[in-house]
Design a protein around this motif. Structure first.
Motif, mmCIF file in Angstrom:
data_model
loop_
_atom_site.group_PDB
_atom_site.id
_atom_site.type_symbol
_atom_site.label_atom_id
_atom_site.label_comp_id
_atom_site.label_asym_id
_atom_site.label_seq_id
_atom_site.Cartn_x
_atom_site.Cartn_y
_atom_site.Cartn_z
ATOM 1 N N UNK A 195 -55.705 47.552 54.969
ATOM 2 C CA UNK A 195 -55.350 46.628 56.042
ATOM 3 C C UNK A 195 -55.404 45.174 55.576
ATOM 4 N N UNK A 196 -54.260 44.583 55.417
ATOM 5 C CA UNK A 196 -54.165 43.187 55.039
ATOM 6 C C UNK A 196 -52.874 42.625 55.597
ATOM 7 N N UNK A 197 -52.781 41.330 55.611
ATOM 8 C CA UNK A 197 -51.642 40.665 56.241
ATOM 9 C C UNK A 197 -50.300 41.074 55.631
ATOM 10 N N UNK A 198 -50.274 41.316 54.326
ATOM 11 C CA UNK A 198 -49.009 41.710 53.678
ATOM 12 C C UNK A 198 -48.509 43.055 54.155
ATOM 13 N N UNK A 199 -49.387 43.854 54.724
ATOM 14 C CA UNK A 199 -49.016 45.196 55.161
ATOM 15 C C UNK A 199 -48.723 45.274 56.654
ATOM 16 N N UNK A 200 -48.488 44.145 57.276
ATOM 17 C CA UNK A 200 -48.091 44.113 58.688
ATOM 18 C C UNK A 200 -46.712 43.457 58.769
ATOM 19 N N UNK A 201 -45.738 44.221 59.189
ATOM 20 C CA UNK A 201 -44.389 43.705 59.376
ATOM 21 C C UNK A 201 -44.247 43.287 60.836
ATOM 22 N N UNK A 202 -43.728 42.115 61.069
ATOM 23 C CA UNK A 202 -43.635 41.589 62.428
ATOM 24 C C UNK A 202 -42.214 41.730 62.965
ATOM 25 N N UNK A 203 -42.127 42.261 64.178
ATOM 26 C CA UNK A 203 -40.828 42.453 64.818
ATOM 27 C C UNK A 203 -40.441 41.169 65.564
ATOM 28 N N UNK A 204 -39.225 41.084 65.989
ATOM 29 C CA UNK A 204 -38.765 39.940 66.769
ATOM 30 C C UNK A 204 -39.346 39.900 68.175
ATOM 31 N N UNK A 205 -39.966 40.987 68.600
ATOM 32 C CA UNK A 205 -40.563 41.061 69.933
ATOM 33 C C UNK A 205 -42.059 40.740 69.914
ATOM 34 N N UNK A 206 -42.574 40.212 68.803
ATOM 35 C CA UNK A 206 -43.982 39.825 68.724
ATOM 36 C C UNK A 206 -44.934 40.963 68.414
ATOM 37 N N UNK A 207 -44.419 42.097 67.992
ATOM 38 C CA UNK A 207 -45.263 43.232 67.655
ATOM 39 C C UNK A 207 -45.412 43.318 66.142
ATOM 40 N N UNK A 208 -46.455 44.001 65.701
ATOM 41 C CA UNK A 208 -46.667 44.231 64.273
ATOM 42 C C UNK A 208 -46.610 45.733 64.001
ATOM 43 N N UNK A 209 -46.009 46.089 62.883
ATOM 44 C CA UNK A 209 -45.918 47.475 62.446
ATOM 45 C C UNK A 209 -46.579 47.544 61.079
ATOM 46 N N UNK A 210 -47.550 48.439 60.934
ATOM 47 C CA UNK A 210 -48.229 48.574 59.651
ATOM 48 C C UNK A 210 -47.383 49.367 58.670
#
Length: 128
Positions: free
Chosen positions: A14-29
Motif C-alpha cells: 500500500x503506497x501512493x504509487x499503487x492508487x490510481x485515481x478516477x475522474x470521479x474522485x475515487x481511488x482504485x488499488x
C-alpha cells in the motif's frame, strides 16, 4: 500482540504509487502481486510510514485516518509494527543496489577481506 482489527485481504504494497485515481474522485488499488490475508494493522502502519517518510505530511495522513476511521499510530502495537515495516522497506531496497555507493567503497577499499580463520565461527543451525 493483540490486534484490534479483524483479519482481512491485504494489498501487500500500500503506497501512493499503487492508487490510481478516477475522474470521479475515487481511488482504485493496483499492483496486487503480493496480495495476502492478514492483519489490517500492517497495511495501516505502512500507509502512515509512507505519508511520514515520503513527504505527504501529517495533514495528508490525518485525512486518510479520519476517512478510514482509525489512526493506527495511536494503537499500542504501532511502534513495533512500524519498526518491522521500516526494516523491511530498507532491506528490500538495499538488495537492489548492485554495488556500494562510492563513499562506502572508498572508506573500505584499504581493508583486506578476512582470512578464513578470522571469519565468524558461529554455525547456522540449519546448515548441512
Amino acid at each position: 500482540m493483540d490486534f484490534p482489527l479483524p483479519e482481512g485481504v491485504l494489498q501487500g504494497d500500500p503506497q501512493h504509487r499503487n492508487a490510481l485515481h478516477t475522474g470521479q474522485g475515487e481511488a482504485v488499488l493496483c499492483d496486487w502481486d503480493t496480495v495476502t490475508r492478514g492483519q489490517l494493522e500492517w497495511v495501516l502502519a505502512t500507509v502512515e510510514i509512507q505519508c511520514r517518510r515520503f513527504g505527504h505530511g501529517q495533514p495528508h495522513y490525518q485525512a486518510f485516518a479520519d476517512t478510514y476511521g482509525i489512526d493506527i499510530s495511536r494503537w499500542s502495537g504501532y511502534q513495533t509494527l512500524a519498526a518491522i515495516r521500516e526494516l523491511r522497506m530498507i532491506t528490500t531496497n538495499a538488495r537492489k543496489v548492485p554495488k556500494p555507493p562510492q563513499p562506502i567503497r572508498s572508506r573500505t577499499a584499504h581493508r583486506s577481506p578476512p582470512k578464513p580463520q578470522q571469519a565468524c565461527a558461529v554455525e547456522h543451525p540449519l546448515a548441512p
